[in-house]
Design a protein around this motif. Sequence first.
Motif, PDB file in Angstrom:
ATOM      1  N   LYS A 149       0.827  -1.206   0.000  1.00  0.00           N
ATOM      2  CA  LYS A 149       0.000   0.000   0.000  1.00  0.00           C
ATOM      3  C   LYS A 149       0.855   1.248   0.000  1.00  0.00           C
ATOM      4  CE  LYS A 149      -3.698   2.436   2.421  1.00  0.00           C
ATOM      5  NZ  LYS A 149      -4.735   2.400   3.475  1.00  0.00           N
ATOM      6  N   GLU A 150       1.935   1.247   0.782  1.00  0.00           N
ATOM      7  CA  GLU A 150       2.821   2.411   0.813  1.00  0.00           C
ATOM      8  C   GLU A 150       3.421   2.684  -0.562  1.00  0.00           C
ATOM      9  OE1 GLU A 150       3.363   4.578   3.346  1.00  0.00           O
ATOM     10  OE2 GLU A 150       1.738   3.477   4.314  1.00  0.00           O
ATOM     11  N   SER A 151       3.778   1.620  -1.281  1.00  0.00           N
ATOM     12  CA  SER A 151       4.361   1.815  -2.613  1.00  0.00           C
ATOM     13  C   SER A 151       3.328   2.393  -3.582  1.00  0.00           C
ATOM     14  CB  SER A 151       4.916   0.489  -3.148  1.00  0.00           C
ATOM     15  OG  SER A 151       3.885  -0.417  -3.469  1.00  0.00           O
ATOM     16  N   ILE A 152       2.087   1.947  -3.462  1.00  0.00           N
ATOM     17  CA  ILE A 152       1.022   2.486  -4.312  1.00  0.00           C
ATOM     18  C   ILE A 152       0.766   3.952  -3.974  1.00  0.00           C
ATOM     19  CG2 ILE A 152      -1.434   2.317  -4.862  1.00  0.00           C
ATOM     20  CD1 ILE A 152      -1.189  -0.716  -4.386  1.00  0.00           C
ATOM     21  N   LEU A 153       0.779   4.260  -2.695  1.00  0.00           N
ATOM     22  CA  LEU A 153       0.582   5.645  -2.262  1.00  0.00           C
ATOM     23  C   LEU A 153       1.650   6.560  -2.846  1.00  0.00           C
ATOM     24  CD1 LEU A 153      -0.465   5.199   1.479  1.00  0.00           C
ATOM     25  CD2 LEU A 153      -1.806   6.335  -0.289  1.00  0.00           C
ATOM     26  N   ASN A 154       2.861   6.045  -3.013  1.00  0.00           N
ATOM     27  CA  ASN A 154       3.928   6.849  -3.613  1.00  0.00           C
ATOM     28  C   ASN A 154       3.518   7.346  -4.993  1.00  0.00           C
ATOM     29  OD1 ASN A 154       5.595   6.469  -1.396  1.00  0.00           O
ATOM     30  ND2 ASN A 154       6.655   4.708  -2.281  1.00  0.00           N
ATOM     31  N   ALA A 155       2.942   6.452  -5.803  1.00  0.00           N
ATOM     32  CA  ALA A 155       2.533   6.826  -7.165  1.00  0.00           C
ATOM     33  C   ALA A 155       1.398   7.854  -7.128  1.00  0.00           C
ATOM     34  CB  ALA A 155       2.107   5.586  -7.940  1.00  0.00           C
ATOM     35  N   TYR A 156       0.397   7.630  -6.267  1.00  0.00           N
ATOM     36  CA  TYR A 156      -0.724   8.567  -6.185  1.00  0.00           C
ATOM     37  C   TYR A 156      -0.270   9.935  -5.669  1.00  0.00           C
ATOM     38  CZ  TYR A 156      -3.780   4.451  -6.670  1.00  0.00           C
ATOM     39  OH  TYR A 156      -4.408   3.310  -7.128  1.00  0.00           O
ATOM     40  N   GLU A 157       0.616   9.923  -4.682  1.00  0.00           N
ATOM     41  CA  GLU A 157       1.077  11.171  -4.090  1.00  0.00           C
ATOM     42  C   GLU A 157       1.892  11.984  -5.091  1.00  0.00           C
ATOM     43  OE1 GLU A 157       3.180  12.573   0.098  1.00  0.00           O
ATOM     44  OE2 GLU A 157       3.785  10.675  -0.816  1.00  0.00           O
ATOM     45  N   LEU A 158       2.760  11.327  -5.862  1.00  0.00           N
ATOM     46  CA  LEU A 158       3.562  12.026  -6.860  1.00  0.00           C
ATOM     47  C   LEU A 158       2.692  12.697  -7.916  1.00  0.00           C
ATOM     48  CD1 LEU A 158       6.517   9.527  -7.443  1.00  0.00           C
ATOM     49  CD2 LEU A 158       6.684  11.856  -6.540  1.00  0.00           C
ATOM     50  N   LYS A 159       1.613  12.038  -8.296  1.00  0.00           N
ATOM     51  CA  LYS A 159       0.747  12.571  -9.343  1.00  0.00           C
ATOM     52  C   LYS A 159      -0.178  13.664  -8.832  1.00  0.00           C
ATOM     53  CE  LYS A 159      -1.398  13.047 -13.226  1.00  0.00           C
ATOM     54  NZ  LYS A 159      -0.756  13.825 -14.301  1.00  0.00           N
ATOM     55  N   THR A 160      -0.799  13.439  -7.685  1.00  0.00           N
ATOM     56  CA  THR A 160      -1.870  14.331  -7.232  1.00  0.00           C
ATOM     57  C   THR A 160      -1.416  15.449  -6.302  1.00  0.00           C
ATOM     58  OG1 THR A 160      -2.398  12.999  -5.271  1.00  0.00           O
ATOM     59  CG2 THR A 160      -3.473  12.382  -7.350  1.00  0.00           C
ATOM     60  N   ASP A 161      -0.298  15.251  -5.595  1.00  0.00           N
ATOM     61  CA  ASP A 161       0.140  16.180  -4.544  1.00  0.00           C
ATOM     62  C   ASP A 161      -0.849  16.249  -3.391  1.00  0.00           C
ATOM     63  OD1 ASP A 161       2.575  16.926  -5.701  1.00  0.00           O
ATOM     64  OD2 ASP A 161       1.628  18.476  -6.930  1.00  0.00           O
ATOM     65  N   MET A 162      -1.718  15.243  -3.290  1.00  0.00           N
ATOM     66  CA  MET A 162      -2.657  15.195  -2.178  1.00  0.00           C
ATOM     67  C   MET A 162      -1.962  14.726  -0.909  1.00  0.00           C
ATOM     68  SD  MET A 162      -6.127  13.526  -3.820  1.00  0.00           S
ATOM     69  CE  MET A 162      -6.897  13.452  -2.189  1.00  0.00           C
ATOM     70  N   ASP A 163      -2.603  15.018   0.227  1.00  0.00           N
ATOM     71  CA  ASP A 163      -2.093  14.551   1.503  1.00  0.00           C
ATOM     72  C   ASP A 163      -2.105  13.026   1.542  1.00  0.00           C
ATOM     73  OD1 ASP A 163      -1.460  15.185   4.479  1.00  0.00           O
ATOM     74  OD2 ASP A 163      -3.135  13.767   4.581  1.00  0.00           O
ATOM     75  N   ARG A 164      -1.030  12.433   2.015  1.00  0.00           N
ATOM     76  CA  ARG A 164      -0.903  10.978   2.010  1.00  0.00           C
ATOM     77  C   ARG A 164      -1.987  10.308   2.859  1.00  0.00           C
ATOM     78  NH1 ARG A 164       3.570   8.245   0.172  1.00  0.00           N
ATOM     79  NH2 ARG A 164       3.819   6.078   0.862  1.00  0.00           N
TER      80      ARG A 164
END
Length: 225
Positions: A116-131
């Motif tokens: 899950k943490e690795s997936i969050l990395n991709a979403y965070e890089l793209k969206t700049d949303m709070d983790r």
Amino acid sequence: MRGPIAPESWFGDETTPAAFRDELFSGSGDIVVWINSPGGDVIAAAEIYSMLMGYPGHVTVKIDGLAASAASVIAMAGTEVLMSPVAMLMIHNPMTAAIGDSDEMLRAVSMLAEVKESILNAYELKTDMDRAELSELMDAETWMDAKKAIELGFADGLISPVSPFPAAQPEKPVAAMVFSRRAVTNSLLNAINAETPERKSQPPDPPPAGRAVSDLLSALDSLKP
């Protein structure tokens, strides 16, 4: 990219890292990656994501149907991500199957947390949303239409729109579609537990009207010859 994402092809309709690599590096220059996939193996998706992130040209991702689960991770590698007005994007927590004793179960839980943490990395890089907010969206299995995906930063725009989405007016806000299994469940439970003030103020329903048993027996006796 069509069909499920898998390490190897069994039925001929899967997207595999090997097949994707061959097609990706068969030419050069800017590329367009079309996605309509329910997702699949997260490790295979991570490999494809990394290929696209390292590609030297401009990568345009176009979601024309569905980018769900692992496919949504691949979509995040686009330099630009565009969606059809009727396309959907879904994110959720990773899943697995485990067999064994309690130690094996704990290892599976730990593994899923790291995935899950690795997936969050991709979403965070793209969206700049709070983790933490992204994590909550994954917990709830969140489905987004194109407008909501653009609003949250998962996508950048529409595929060849005839006209852009109109700006929401304060007096008539336009709501984007976002579906959460957790929100639906909580809403249903609240509806079941709720009791309206009108219902509380009403007297109890009267018992159903009917005839006494003795009257019915008398009527039956009168029918005897």
